[in-house]
Scaffold this motif. Structure first.
Motif, PDB file in Angstrom:
ATOM      1  N   THR A  44       0.786  -1.179  -0.127  1.00  0.00           N
ATOM      2  CA  THR A  44       0.169  -0.059  -0.056  1.00  0.00           C
ATOM      3  C   THR A  44       0.783   1.140   0.094  1.00  0.00           C
ATOM      4  OG1 THR A  44      -0.246   0.000   2.466  1.00  0.00           O
ATOM      5  CG2 THR A  44      -1.877  -1.194   1.023  1.00  0.00           C
ATOM      6  N   TYR A  45       0.148   2.291  -0.478  1.00  0.00           N
ATOM      7  CA  TYR A  45       1.063   3.692  -0.497  1.00  0.00           C
ATOM      8  C   TYR A  45       1.274   4.297   0.665  1.00  0.00           C
ATOM      9  CZ  TYR A  45       2.946   7.921  -1.692  1.00  0.00           C
ATOM     10  OH  TYR A  45       3.451   9.268  -1.788  1.00  0.00           O
ATOM     11  N   HIS A  46       2.150   4.735   1.191  1.00  0.00           N
ATOM     12  CA  HIS A  46       2.229   5.615   2.344  1.00  0.00           C
ATOM     13  C   HIS A  46       3.629   6.669   1.849  1.00  0.00           C
ATOM     14  CE1 HIS A  46       0.035   3.134   5.020  1.00  0.00           C
ATOM     15  NE2 HIS A  46       0.900   2.021   4.382  1.00  0.00           N
ATOM     16  N   ALA A  47       3.678   7.926   2.372  1.00  0.00           N
ATOM     17  CA  ALA A  47       4.264   8.753   1.902  1.00  0.00           C
ATOM     18  C   ALA A  47       5.795   8.471   2.767  1.00  0.00           C
ATOM     19  CB  ALA A  47       3.968  10.030   2.431  1.00  0.00           C
ATOM     20  N   ASN A  48       6.747   8.970   2.053  1.00  0.00           N
ATOM     21  CA  ASN A  48       8.342   8.725   2.702  1.00  0.00           C
ATOM     22  C   ASN A  48       8.562   7.368   3.061  1.00  0.00           C
ATOM     23  OD1 ASN A  48      10.691   9.793   3.193  1.00  0.00           O
ATOM     24  ND2 ASN A  48      10.551  10.549   5.233  1.00  0.00           N
ATOM     25  N   THR A  49       8.209   6.528   2.188  1.00  0.00           N
ATOM     26  CA  THR A  49       8.279   5.006   2.473  1.00  0.00           C
ATOM     27  C   THR A  49       9.300   4.275   1.588  1.00  0.00           C
ATOM     28  OG1 THR A  49       6.096   4.791   3.601  1.00  0.00           O
ATOM     29  CG2 THR A  49       7.163   2.852   2.966  1.00  0.00           C
ATOM     30  N   SER A  50      10.202   3.469   1.981  1.00  0.00           N
ATOM     31  CA  SER A  50      10.985   2.828   1.053  1.00  0.00           C
ATOM     32  C   SER A  50      10.252   1.509   0.550  1.00  0.00           C
ATOM     33  CB  SER A  50      12.344   2.053   1.636  1.00  0.00           C
ATOM     34  OG  SER A  50      13.167   1.825   0.866  1.00  0.00           O
ATOM     35  N   VAL A  82       7.498  10.795  -9.611  1.00  0.00           N
ATOM     36  CA  VAL A  82       7.299  10.947  -8.160  1.00  0.00           C
ATOM     37  C   VAL A  82       8.537   9.974  -7.453  1.00  0.00           C
ATOM     38  CG1 VAL A  82       5.280  11.727  -8.010  1.00  0.00           C
ATOM     39  CG2 VAL A  82       5.407   9.508  -8.062  1.00  0.00           C
ATOM     40  N   GLY A  83       9.064  10.358  -6.280  1.00  0.00           N
ATOM     41  CA  GLY A  83       9.811   9.561  -5.438  1.00  0.00           C
ATOM     42  C   GLY A  83      11.296   9.520  -6.001  1.00  0.00           C
ATOM     43  N   VAL A  84      11.952   8.569  -5.470  1.00  0.00           N
ATOM     44  CA  VAL A  84      13.427   8.478  -5.724  1.00  0.00           C
ATOM     45  C   VAL A  84      13.672   7.121  -5.938  1.00  0.00           C
ATOM     46  CG1 VAL A  84      15.882   8.732  -5.132  1.00  0.00           C
ATOM     47  CG2 VAL A  84      14.024  10.595  -4.618  1.00  0.00           C
ATOM     48  N   TRP A  85      14.472   6.471  -7.308  1.00  0.00           N
ATOM     49  CA  TRP A  85      15.026   5.330  -7.377  1.00  0.00           C
ATOM     50  C   TRP A  85      16.310   5.170  -6.808  1.00  0.00           C
ATOM     51  CZ3 TRP A  85      11.765   1.456  -8.772  1.00  0.00           C
ATOM     52  CH2 TRP A  85      10.498   1.992  -9.327  1.00  0.00           C
ATOM     53  N   ASN A  86      16.597   4.288  -5.944  1.00  0.00           N
ATOM     54  CA  ASN A  86      17.895   4.070  -5.434  1.00  0.00           C
ATOM     55  C   ASN A  86      18.684   3.056  -6.266  1.00  0.00           C
ATOM     56  OD1 ASN A  86      17.137   6.084  -3.427  1.00  0.00           O
ATOM     57  ND2 ASN A  86      15.866   4.228  -2.479  1.00  0.00           N
ATOM     58  N   LYS A 106      16.903  -7.572 -11.208  1.00  0.00           N
ATOM     59  CA  LYS A 106      15.587  -7.748 -11.292  1.00  0.00           C
ATOM     60  C   LYS A 106      14.943  -7.152 -10.087  1.00  0.00           C
ATOM     61  CE  LYS A 106      15.124 -11.576 -13.969  1.00  0.00           C
ATOM     62  NZ  LYS A 106      14.633 -12.828 -14.334  1.00  0.00           N
ATOM     63  N   THR A 107      15.662  -6.204  -9.122  1.00  0.00           N
ATOM     64  CA  THR A 107      15.012  -5.540  -8.140  1.00  0.00           C
ATOM     65  C   THR A 107      15.557  -4.222  -7.797  1.00  0.00           C
ATOM     66  OG1 THR A 107      16.680  -6.474  -6.457  1.00  0.00           O
ATOM     67  CG2 THR A 107      14.602  -7.512  -6.838  1.00  0.00           C
ATOM     68  N   ALA A 108      14.693  -3.267  -7.172  1.00  0.00           N
ATOM     69  CA  ALA A 108      15.195  -1.803  -7.231  1.00  0.00           C
ATOM     70  C   ALA A 108      14.482  -1.345  -5.871  1.00  0.00           C
ATOM     71  CB  ALA A 108      14.870  -1.186  -8.427  1.00  0.00           C
ATOM     72  N   ASN A 109      15.286  -0.529  -5.190  1.00  0.00           N
ATOM     73  CA  ASN A 109      14.378   0.188  -4.080  1.00  0.00           C
ATOM     74  C   ASN A 109      13.902   1.561  -4.602  1.00  0.00           C
ATOM     75  OD1 ASN A 109      14.690  -1.701  -2.124  1.00  0.00           O
ATOM     76  ND2 ASN A 109      17.021  -1.042  -2.094  1.00  0.00           N
ATOM     77  N   TRP A 110      12.752   1.914  -4.182  1.00  0.00           N
ATOM     78  CA  TRP A 110      12.112   3.186  -4.621  1.00  0.00           C
ATOM     79  C   TRP A 110      11.643   3.823  -3.297  1.00  0.00           C
ATOM     80  CZ3 TRP A 110       6.795   4.604  -4.400  1.00  0.00           C
ATOM     81  CH2 TRP A 110       6.346   5.892  -4.915  1.00  0.00           C
ATOM     82  N   THR A 111      11.802   4.924  -3.036  1.00  0.00           N
ATOM     83  CA  THR A 111      11.427   5.663  -1.741  1.00  0.00           C
ATOM     84  C   THR A 111      10.023   6.690  -2.354  1.00  0.00           C
ATOM     85  OG1 THR A 111      13.677   5.639  -0.902  1.00  0.00           O
ATOM     86  CG2 THR A 111      11.952   7.091   0.054  1.00  0.00           C
ATOM     87  N   SER A 112       9.024   6.663  -1.907  1.00  0.00           N
ATOM     88  CA  SER A 112       7.983   7.486  -2.203  1.00  0.00           C
ATOM     89  C   SER A 112       8.174   8.898  -1.717  1.00  0.00           C
ATOM     90  CB  SER A 112       6.413   7.042  -1.613  1.00  0.00           C
ATOM     91  OG  SER A 112       6.772   7.004  -0.048  1.00  0.00           O
ATOM     92  N   PRO A 113       7.785  10.032  -2.205  1.00  0.00           N
ATOM     93  CA  PRO A 113       7.695  11.301  -1.906  1.00  0.00           C
ATOM     94  C   PRO A 113       7.032  11.420  -0.892  1.00  0.00           C
ATOM     95  CG  PRO A 113       6.072  10.999  -3.521  1.00  0.00           C
ATOM     96  CD  PRO A 113       6.564   9.772  -3.551  1.00  0.00           C
ATOM     97  N   ASN A 114       7.638  12.495  -0.002  1.00  0.00           N
ATOM     98  CA  ASN A 114       6.974  13.191   1.301  1.00  0.00           C
ATOM     99  C   ASN A 114       6.058  14.223   1.092  1.00  0.00           C
ATOM    100  OD1 ASN A 114       6.967  13.520   4.112  1.00  0.00           O
ATOM    101  ND2 ASN A 114       8.626  14.869   4.064  1.00  0.00           N
ATOM    102  N   SER A 115       4.953  13.603   0.250  1.00  0.00           N
ATOM    103  CA  SER A 115       3.991  14.502  -0.034  1.00  0.00           C
ATOM    104  C   SER A 115       2.711  13.793   0.207  1.00  0.00           C
ATOM    105  CB  SER A 115       4.139  15.210  -1.268  1.00  0.00           C
ATOM    106  OG  SER A 115       4.024  14.211  -2.269  1.00  0.00           O
TER     107      SER A 115
END
Length: 186
Positions: A44-50, A82-86, A106-115
């Protein structure tokens, strides 16, 4: 004569760099829907979450259709990146931050925006050696709503078409160099 050689070198470098830079992005406009799996954890979507985004391409690949790379994008409901791909390798497809994974990743970390975004669409693309592209989307909704796969809308192709217009602009910018070079030759 030295000026002429310098201008010719610039012209050739420009024509070599531009197609290499936009090649992956240009391929996205011809992507077809596929049945590979994209898993996003948490669901589920939450702000500022990895988040951990995993691609499982359980297709039977032949030698002529091997995966060359995976591309990942994240969009708000307004179709903005939106967000940042690490990840180590990033690309910019028409102002869309795009994570580039090699064939073994085959995997990547993405951090959702703080909005306060209501949902995020994760788009995954597989690019094959024959330049064909397949895609899958996953929608992350707020709170109790679950992840649901949805087809990509025309907005994907509209965002990619900006790459074509920027390539046209670069080609127009190279035209004066070509004219100057021709004047120096005559």
């Amino acid at each position: 004569m030295a000026t002429f050689l310098f201008l010719v070198q610039l012209l050739f470098i420009g024509t070599l760099i531009v197609p290499a830079y936009t090649q992956s992005c240009d391929l996205l406009q011809n992507a077809t829907a596929s049945n590979f799996t994209v898993t996003v954890t948490p669901g589920t979507y939450h702000a500022n979450t990895s988040y951990l985004v995993t691609i499982s391409d359980n297709t039977n690949l032949t030698d002529s259709n091997n995966v060359t790379k995976y591309l990942l994008q994240a969009f708000s409901p307004q179709n903005l990146s939106v967000g940042v791909w690490n990840v180590a390798d990033m690309d910019n497809c028409s102002s869309i931050d795009t994570a580039v994974l090699n064939a073994t990743q085959k995997t990547a970390n993405w951090t959702s925006p703080n909005s306060k975004v209501s949902s995020v669409e994760i788009r995954a693309y597989i690019i094959f050696t024959d330049k064909s592209v397949e895609f899958k989307t996953v929608m992350l909704n707020r709170e109790s709503e679950s992840i649901t796969a949805q087809p990509v809308t025309n907005s994907t192709f509209n965002s990619v078409s900006m790459v074509q217009s920027s390539s046209f602009f670069i080609a127009v910018a190279q035209l004066p160099l070509l004219l100057v070079t021709s004047k120096l030759l005559s």
